[in-house]
Write a protein that holds these residues in place. Structure first.
Motif, PDB file in Angstrom:
ATOM      1  N   THR A 145       0.845  -1.193   0.000  1.00 25.12           N
ATOM      2  CA  THR A 145       0.000   0.000   0.000  1.00 25.12           C
ATOM      3  C   THR A 145       0.880   1.243   0.000  1.00 25.12           C
ATOM      4  N   ARG A 146       0.281   2.386  -0.286  1.00 23.49           N
ATOM      5  CA  ARG A 146       1.020   3.647  -0.423  1.00 23.49           C
ATOM      6  C   ARG A 146       1.760   4.044   0.845  1.00 23.49           C
ATOM      7  N   ASP A 147       1.278   3.614   2.007  1.00 18.09           N
ATOM      8  CA  ASP A 147       1.962   3.981   3.252  1.00 18.09           C
ATOM      9  C   ASP A 147       3.203   3.126   3.507  1.00 18.09           C
ATOM     10  N   GLY A 148       3.535   2.237   2.571  1.00 14.79           N
ATOM     11  CA  GLY A 148       4.731   1.405   2.698  1.00 14.79           C
ATOM     12  C   GLY A 148       4.479   0.059   3.350  1.00 14.79           C
ATOM     13  N   SER A 149       3.246  -0.204   3.770  1.00 18.69           N
ATOM     14  CA  SER A 149       2.924  -1.511   4.344  1.00 18.69           C
ATOM     15  C   SER A 149       2.989  -2.576   3.259  1.00 18.69           C
ATOM     16  N   VAL A 150       3.549  -3.737   3.622  1.00 14.84           N
ATOM     17  CA  VAL A 150       3.629  -4.859   2.690  1.00 14.84           C
ATOM     18  C   VAL A 150       3.208  -6.122   3.430  1.00 14.84           C
ATOM     19  N   LEU A 151       2.309  -6.871   2.817  1.00 18.40           N
ATOM     20  CA  LEU A 151       1.930  -8.180   3.338  1.00 18.40           C
ATOM     21  C   LEU A 151       2.565  -9.243   2.462  1.00 18.40           C
ATOM     22  N   ARG A 152       3.185 -10.248   3.088  1.00 22.17           N
ATOM     23  CA  ARG A 152       3.653 -11.429   2.364  1.00 22.17           C
ATOM     24  C   ARG A 152       2.518 -12.436   2.476  1.00 22.17           C
ATOM     25  N   ILE A 153       1.975 -12.837   1.337  1.00 30.92           N
ATOM     26  CA  ILE A 153       0.775 -13.661   1.320  1.00 30.92           C
ATOM     27  C   ILE A 153       1.087 -15.073   0.827  1.00 30.92           C
ATOM     28  N   HIS A 154       0.367 -16.048   1.380  1.00 25.78           N
ATOM     29  CA  HIS A 154       0.621 -17.459   1.097  1.00 25.78           C
ATOM     30  C   HIS A 154      -0.673 -18.167   0.715  1.00 25.78           C
ATOM     31  N   ALA A 155      -0.528 -19.315   0.069  1.00 22.35           N
ATOM     32  CA  ALA A 155      -1.684 -20.111  -0.345  1.00 22.35           C
ATOM     33  C   ALA A 155      -2.645 -20.296   0.818  1.00 22.35           C
ATOM     34  N   GLY A 156      -3.916 -20.079   0.544  1.00 26.84           N
ATOM     35  CA  GLY A 156      -4.968 -20.224   1.544  1.00 26.84           C
ATOM     36  C   GLY A 156      -5.331 -18.949   2.272  1.00 26.84           C
ATOM     37  N   GLU A 157      -4.498 -17.928   2.182  1.00 19.46           N
ATOM     38  CA  GLU A 157      -4.768 -16.659   2.868  1.00 19.46           C
ATOM     39  C   GLU A 157      -5.604 -15.735   1.989  1.00 19.46           C
ATOM     40  N   THR A 158      -6.329 -14.831   2.656  1.00 23.71           N
ATOM     41  CA  THR A 158      -7.200 -13.880   1.975  1.00 23.71           C
ATOM     42  C   THR A 158      -6.858 -12.467   2.419  1.00 23.71           C
ATOM     43  N   VAL A 159      -6.779 -11.553   1.475  1.00 27.85           N
ATOM     44  CA  VAL A 159      -6.507 -10.144   1.757  1.00 27.85           C
ATOM     45  C   VAL A 159      -7.721  -9.325   1.313  1.00 27.85           C
ATOM     46  N   ILE A 160      -8.183  -8.454   2.190  1.00 26.41           N
ATOM     47  CA  ILE A 160      -9.286  -7.548   1.877  1.00 26.41           C
ATOM     48  C   ILE A 160      -8.698  -6.158   1.645  1.00 26.41           C
ATOM     49  N   CYS A 161      -8.875  -5.625   0.451  1.00 28.37           N
ATOM     50  CA  CYS A 161      -8.426  -4.272   0.113  1.00 28.37           C
ATOM     51  C   CYS A 161      -9.671  -3.379   0.136  1.00 28.37           C
ATOM     52  N   PRO A 162      -9.724  -2.411   1.043  1.00 22.99           N
ATOM     53  CA  PRO A 162     -10.928  -1.585   1.149  1.00 22.99           C
ATOM     54  C   PRO A 162     -11.116  -0.669  -0.063  1.00 22.99           C
ATOM     55  N   PRO A 163     -12.328  -0.137  -0.227  1.00 23.03           N
ATOM     56  CA  PRO A 163     -12.587   0.785  -1.339  1.00 23.03           C
ATOM     57  C   PRO A 163     -11.583   1.941  -1.370  1.00 23.03           C
ATOM     58  N   ASP A 164     -11.117   2.248  -2.559  1.00 24.61           N
ATOM     59  CA  ASP A 164     -10.256   3.403  -2.837  1.00 24.61           C
ATOM     60  C   ASP A 164      -8.865   3.349  -2.207  1.00 24.61           C
ATOM     61  N   GLU A 165      -8.455   2.210  -1.646  1.00 23.24           N
ATOM     62  CA  GLU A 165      -7.098   2.094  -1.112  1.00 23.24           C
ATOM     63  C   GLU A 165      -6.137   1.773  -2.264  1.00 23.24           C
ATOM     64  N   GLN A 166      -5.157   2.651  -2.480  1.00 19.72           N
ATOM     65  CA  GLN A 166      -4.175   2.416  -3.533  1.00 19.72           C
ATOM     66  C   GLN A 166      -3.246   1.296  -3.090  1.00 19.72           C
ATOM     67  N   HIS A 167      -3.108   0.286  -3.959  1.00 19.64           N
ATOM     68  CA  HIS A 167      -2.304  -0.889  -3.620  1.00 19.64           C
ATOM     69  C   HIS A 167      -1.774  -1.532  -4.900  1.00 19.64           C
ATOM     70  N   TRP A 168      -0.935  -2.524  -4.715  1.00 16.03           N
ATOM     71  CA  TRP A 168      -0.448  -3.357  -5.814  1.00 16.03           C
ATOM     72  C   TRP A 168      -0.300  -4.773  -5.266  1.00 16.03           C
ATOM     73  N   HIS A 169      -0.230  -5.759  -6.152  1.00 18.28           N
ATOM     74  CA  HIS A 169      -0.003  -7.136  -5.719  1.00 18.28           C
ATOM     75  C   HIS A 169       0.699  -7.908  -6.819  1.00 18.28           C
ATOM     76  N   GLY A 170       1.422  -8.931  -6.396  1.00 17.79           N
ATOM     77  CA  GLY A 170       2.145  -9.756  -7.360  1.00 17.79           C
ATOM     78  C   GLY A 170       2.878 -10.878  -6.674  1.00 17.79           C
ATOM     79  N   ALA A 171       3.664 -11.602  -7.449  1.00 12.26           N
ATOM     80  CA  ALA A 171       4.434 -12.734  -6.945  1.00 12.26           C
ATOM     81  C   ALA A 171       5.689 -12.251  -6.236  1.00 12.26           C
ATOM     82  N   ALA A 172       6.157 -13.052  -5.303  1.00  9.92           N
ATOM     83  CA  ALA A 172       7.478 -12.810  -4.724  1.00  9.92           C
ATOM     84  C   ALA A 172       8.521 -13.020  -5.825  1.00  9.92           C
TER      85      ALA A 172
END
Length: 135
Positions: free
Chosen positions: A70-97
């Protein structure tokens, strides 16, 4: 009840992604449903541009390891089976390690008028991506 055929996998637009990313559409709601679902597959190091969704987005990791930033510099490392909720209008990106494939189900809603809820922004820089991988 309706059985839908498997839809064709397409390479995603280079104007929205860095690296090789493939998307298989699953469902695009018809009224009253506004749900859109797709399986998105990222090769190692591939990622989306910065973007946001008018009514938010849910990402459910199917396989591999990925990153969501996210724009504030927060980064989540995500793994199979996990779910991420991105709220409305939150600027973010996602991809593979950097060293593994990652696929996720992308779940979101179209706007009430049926239009695309996603606003695409600039690419994530190599420096931003490398820093996220160190997290």
């Amino acid at each position: 009840m309706e059985l839908q055929p498997v839809r064709q996998t397409v390479k995603t637009p280079a104007s929205w992604f860095t690296g090789d990313v493939y998307m298989t559409p699953i469902y695009n709601g018809t009224g009253p449903s506004r749900m859109t679902a797709a399986l998105v597959r990222f090769t190692p190091g591939a990622r989306s541009n910065w973007h946001f969704h008018a009514v938010g987005q849910t990402l459910h990791v199917h396989e591999g390891v990925g990153l969501v930033g996210t724009r504030d510099g927060s980064v989540l490392r995500i793994h199979a089976g996990e779910t991420v909720i991105c709220p409305p209008d939150e600027q973010h990106w996602h991809g593979a390690a950097a060293d593994t494939f990652m696929s996720h189900f992308a779940l979101l809603e179209n706007k009430p008028d049926g239009s695309d809820p996603t606003t695409w922004l600039e690419p994530v820089t190599d420096e931003q991506y490398e820093q996220a991988n160190k997290s």
